[in-house]
Design an enzyme around this catalytic site. Structure first.
Site, PDB file in Angstrom:
ATOM      1  CB  SER A  54      -4.469   5.556   0.143  1.00 30.79           C
ATOM      2  OG  SER A  54      -5.168   5.596  -1.079  1.00 30.79           O
ATOM      3  CG  ASP A  92     -10.472   1.184   0.114  1.00 32.75           C
ATOM      4  OD1 ASP A  92     -10.665  -0.030  -0.091  1.00 32.75           O
ATOM      5  OD2 ASP A  92      -9.341   1.694   0.192  1.00 32.75           O
ATOM      6  CD  GLU A 124      -7.454  -2.595   4.627  1.00 29.76           C
ATOM      7  OE1 GLU A 124      -7.078  -2.959   5.763  1.00 29.76           O
ATOM      8  OE2 GLU A 124      -7.066  -1.542   4.079  1.00 29.76           O
ATOM      9  CD  GLU A 187      -1.012  -2.531   0.504  1.00 32.68           C
ATOM     10  OE1 GLU A 187      -2.253  -2.468   0.376  1.00 32.68           O
ATOM     11  OE2 GLU A 187      -0.312  -1.557   0.833  1.00 32.68           O
TER      12      GLU A 187
HETATM   13  O1  KIV Z   1      -6.388   2.702  -0.049  1.00 29.57           O
HETATM   14  C1  KIV Z   1      -5.778   2.380  -1.083  1.00 29.57           C
HETATM   15  O2  KIV Z   1      -5.376   3.220  -1.884  1.00 29.57           O
HETATM   16  C2  KIV Z   1      -5.545   0.958  -1.308  1.00 29.57           C
HETATM   17  C3  KIV Z   1      -4.702   0.516  -2.466  1.00 29.57           C
HETATM   18  C4  KIV Z   1      -3.415   1.167  -2.588  1.00 29.57           C
HETATM   19  C5  KIV Z   1      -4.687  -0.939  -2.650  1.00 29.57           C
HETATM   20  O3  KIV Z   1      -6.055   0.160  -0.593  1.00 29.57           O
END
Ligand code: KIV
Length: 270
Positions: A54, A92, A124, A187
């Site tokens: 994000s 991530d 994911e 989510e």
């Molecule tokens: O990228 C992110 O911040 C996320 C979360 C909000 C779950 O995947």
């Protein structure tokens, strides 16, 4: 429940996540992308800090996370790692750094741990991501799964949409648990369904737009603090207006500099 129990200064671990439900403890997670924010969240007592992709939106100003690179994730993870004393640090895997094959997934995850200092990685997808999860877990890198509205699939979904296909969501969550994930983000899943999925798993679920039946909660910290106004998802609760405070502080600063009242004697060298 230990909702008001004093915070232990012991670092939060993956086994702590796995035993949370049995201990009656709900899990807290927030995103961070830099040292000073990570330090504040860690001191505030959040169980886990997620360096989410994000950051493509809230740090880089893009419309989605798809352009974020692995090198950018490593850079931000390293900054966050320096601010952490207690929280579990999860990073991530960005788009197209784990989808090609399990070797690519393991190599990308390994870089987030070795170069970024992550304790665990998130990726994911459900059934389609099983081989990637298995390869990473086999190398003893803990994996947080992410099913439901997976933001890297934004173009397939036609936007950030609530996911309601109960059979597919249940299948995806179970596949990722079976592959070895230590927890799963759900989510934008209807609350009742998210609760049912949670009850069917032995690993904890971390909800975002998935109701109170999950074992924990994650939000983007800029949403929580009122620092990012480009999107207003229904599931966000804003706990402070830091954005408003920043704007006011900047107005005050500009006004005092222009008026010649700052710097003054107390902030000058004599
Ligand atoms: O990228 C992110 O911040 C996320 C979360 C909000 C779950 O995947």
């Amino acid at each position: 429940m230990s909702a008001s129990a004093p915070l232990s200064s012991k670092p939060v671990t993956v086994p702590d996540f796995l035993s949370a439900r049995a201990r009656g403890v709900r899990l807290t997670m927030l995103t961070a992308y830099d040292y000073s924010m990570a330090r504040l969240l860690d001191e505030g007592g959040v169980d886990a800090i997620l360096v989410g992709d994000s950051l493509g939106m809230v740090m880089q100003g893009n419309a989605n996370a798809l352009t974020v690179t692995l090198d950018e994730m490593i850079y931000h993870t390293r900054c966050v790692a320096r601010g952490i004393r207690r929280s579990l640090l999860i990073a991530d895997l960005p788009f197209m750094t784990y989808q090609l094959n399990p070797e690519q997934a393991l190599s990308s995850a390994g870089r987030l741990v070795k170069e970024g200092g992550a304790h665990a990685v998130k990726l994911e997808g459900g059934v389609r991501s099983v081989a990637a999860v298995e390869a990473i877990v086999r190398a003893d890198i803990p994996v947080l799964g992410h099913v439901g509205m997976t933001p890297q699939s934004v173009h397939r979904f036609g936007g950030f949409r609530v996911q309601r296909d109960a059979d597919r969501l249940m299948r995806d969550a179970k596949a990722i648990e079976q592959a070895g994930a230590f927890a799963i983000v759900l989510e934008c899943v209807p609350a009742e369904l998210a609760g049912r999925i949670t009850q069917s798993l032995s690993v904890p679920t971390i909800g975002i737009g998935a109701g109170v039946g999950c074992d924990g909660q994650v939000l983007v910290v800029q949403d929580v603090l009122g620092m990012y106004g480009d999107l207003h998802p229904k599931f966000v609760k804003q706990y402070a207006d830091v954005g408003g405070q920043i704007r006011q502080a900047v107005r005050d600063y500009c006004q005092e500099v222009k008026a010649g009242t700052f710097p003054d004697a107390t902030t000058s060298f004599h």
